[in-house]
Motif scaffolding. Structure first.
Motif, short mmCIF file in Angstrom:
data_model
loop_
_atom_site.label_atom_id
_atom_site.label_comp_id
_atom_site.label_asym_id
_atom_site.label_seq_id
_atom_site.Cartn_x
_atom_site.Cartn_y
_atom_site.Cartn_z
N ARG A 88 0.77 -1.17 0.10
CA ARG A 88 -0.17 -0.27 -0.19
C ARG A 88 0.88 1.36 -0.11
NH1 ARG A 88 -3.14 -3.46 -1.23
NH2 ARG A 88 -5.21 -3.88 -0.17
N GLY A 89 2.09 1.28 -0.09
CA GLY A 89 2.96 2.18 -0.25
C GLY A 89 3.51 2.85 -1.52
N THR A 90 4.66 3.50 -1.36
CA THR A 90 5.14 3.86 -2.71
C THR A 90 5.48 2.96 -3.67
OG1 THR A 90 6.10 5.83 -1.17
CG2 THR A 90 6.75 5.78 -3.69
N SER A 125 4.09 0.41 -4.36
CA SER A 125 3.01 -0.07 -5.14
C SER A 125 2.58 0.75 -6.51
CB SER A 125 1.67 -0.20 -4.38
OG SER A 125 1.29 1.15 -4.07
N GLY A 126 3.44 1.73 -6.52
CA GLY A 126 3.39 2.69 -7.81
C GLY A 126 4.28 2.49 -8.83
N ARG A 180 4.89 -3.87 -9.01
CA ARG A 180 3.70 -4.39 -8.94
C ARG A 180 3.56 -5.52 -9.76
NH1 ARG A 180 2.17 0.63 -10.82
NH2 ARG A 180 1.95 0.08 -12.71
N GLU A 228 1.89 -9.08 -8.62
CA GLU A 228 1.17 -9.68 -9.53
C GLU A 228 1.48 -11.18 -9.82
OE1 GLU A 228 -1.90 -9.33 -10.94
OE2 GLU A 228 -2.02 -7.84 -9.45
N ARG A 255 -8.92 -15.16 -7.98
CA ARG A 255 -8.12 -14.03 -8.09
C ARG A 255 -9.09 -12.86 -7.03
NH1 ARG A 255 -4.35 -12.83 -11.63
NH2 ARG A 255 -4.57 -10.75 -10.82
N ALA A 258 -7.46 -11.04 -3.51
CA ALA A 258 -7.44 -9.46 -3.13
C ALA A 258 -8.36 -9.41 -1.91
CB ALA A 258 -7.99 -8.84 -4.21
N PHE A 259 -9.26 -10.07 -1.45
CA PHE A 259 -9.93 -10.21 -0.32
C PHE A 259 -8.91 -10.46 0.86
CE2 PHE A 259 -12.38 -12.55 2.89
CZ PHE A 259 -13.50 -11.88 2.87
N GLU A 296 -6.56 -7.51 1.54
CA GLU A 296 -7.37 -6.36 2.16
C GLU A 296 -7.83 -6.66 3.64
OE1 GLU A 296 -7.58 -3.28 1.11
OE2 GLU A 296 -8.76 -2.86 2.92
N ALA A 297 -8.33 -7.91 4.02
CA ALA A 297 -8.76 -8.16 5.25
C ALA A 297 -7.56 -8.16 5.98
CB ALA A 297 -9.60 -9.38 5.13
N SER A 318 -6.36 -4.48 6.77
CA SER A 318 -7.47 -3.86 7.68
C SER A 318 -7.08 -4.38 8.95
CB SER A 318 -8.49 -4.15 7.24
OG SER A 318 -8.79 -3.36 5.73
#
Lengths: 205, 205
Positions: B111-113, B115-116, B121, B125, B155, B159-160, B163-164, B167
């Motif tokens: 979620r930081g830099t 990831s840009g 990425r 992936e 897929r 991602a779930f 994210e879970a 969080s």
């Protein structure tokens, strides 16, 4: 060369015009390639005037991102006169159609360079939180009382929706209807499984 | 001031040592703050020698990211001698424990830099694709024949999980066991709902 007649706009109209031009440009190219000079030319204003509205190029880009996030949330606003599952279905239909129309910008915002910028990420997070709370507040009407576990499942489901949609846009092996169906049925599935896992462990709150 | 005795290492040993030092430093700070000078000092080599192994700071950072991705995949490698649902449970346990031990670096990478950055990425992936294919290849053993819809659901589930977990690391309202349970039960839930949606529409392949 686009020639625009100089028109006198109120500050709010001018700001809206600049952002709108930026958002339209975003349909064709990633955010980082949206040039302030080009936008100023299209609006028929000087670069100096544009920087009166946005302190920097990044500020302008951030305003564009806020605009498209708000637009997407407007488009998927639940219609409270309908049944909960119908609301969900309609919202997901609108979401899939909105991101399909803005395919390149959607993928490049969420998976491109912008995703590395803290303020952009914050904006995406706020958008996801709004989407999640729309869901969570409606769960009691389908017999699910939200607790921390279910809230986490809903956040996870939002990530599921984004990832499934981005994968589908890149590689559309299934139809639009199949995608919508997949997303819609996944929500009660994860919410129910979170609720029943809580019940099994005897820790439901 | 860390003083390290100069030791003669083979090129492969040296490369591994540098990456290992970088990966350990990642536990305390985000990737973009890992300085090549500091690593060279800790390893007792010159900055010039370090750049013999990695063409640039970014190349070095990329090597660190590959190292931690591979380490996470090793830690969650399925044990084929067990039952499918037990394999899933154990893999998720190892995953949650691995990211809990590396909490800050995990969140800052995803979620930081970093990831840009396109190559970072791509690495994330690839890691997600490996996790997804571990799942998809085992679905037939629990009676689910993978099709495009189910692959998309898996897929989405990856991602779930991310994210879970993120969080939860930020805001741990539920226990480790509850998180693991939530993640584990969500997989059959989304896979089954994808399969039954396919059956309902009469388009299962």
């Amino acid at each position: 060369m686009v020639v625009v007649k100089r028109t006198r706009l109120s500050p709010e109209e001018r700001r809206a015009q600049l952002i709108d031009l930026g958002a339209r440009m975003l349909a064709d190219r990633p955010l980082e390639q949206i040039s302030v000079e080009e936008i100023a030319d299209q609006a028929g204003v000087s670069r100096g005037l544009l920087f009166h509205y946005f302190a920097s190029k990044r500020d302008f880009h951030l305003a564009i991102v806020r605009h498209v996030s708000a637009e997407m949330l407007e488009r998927t606003e639940p219609d409270p006169s309908r049944e909960p599952l119908e609301i969900l279905h309609t919202a997901i239909e609108s979401y899939v159609d909105y991101v399909s129309e803005n395919r390149d910008s959607y993928v490049s915002l969420l998976r491109g360079t912008a995703s590395g910028d803290p303020e952009m990420r914050e904006e995406f997070e706020r958008t996801r939180a709004t989407m999640a709370s729309r869901i969570v507040t409606r769960l009691p009407s389908i017999g699910i009382e939200p607790d921390h576990r279910i809230e986490l499942a809903v956040r996870g489901w939002i990530a599921f929706v984004e990832e499934a949609t981005i994968s589908w846009l890149r590689d559309p092996h299934i139809t639009r209807e199949e995608l919508i169906d997949l997303i819609v049925t996944a929500l009660p599935a994860v919410a129910m499984s979170a609720a029943s896992a809580a019940a099994l462990l005897g820790t439901a709150k």
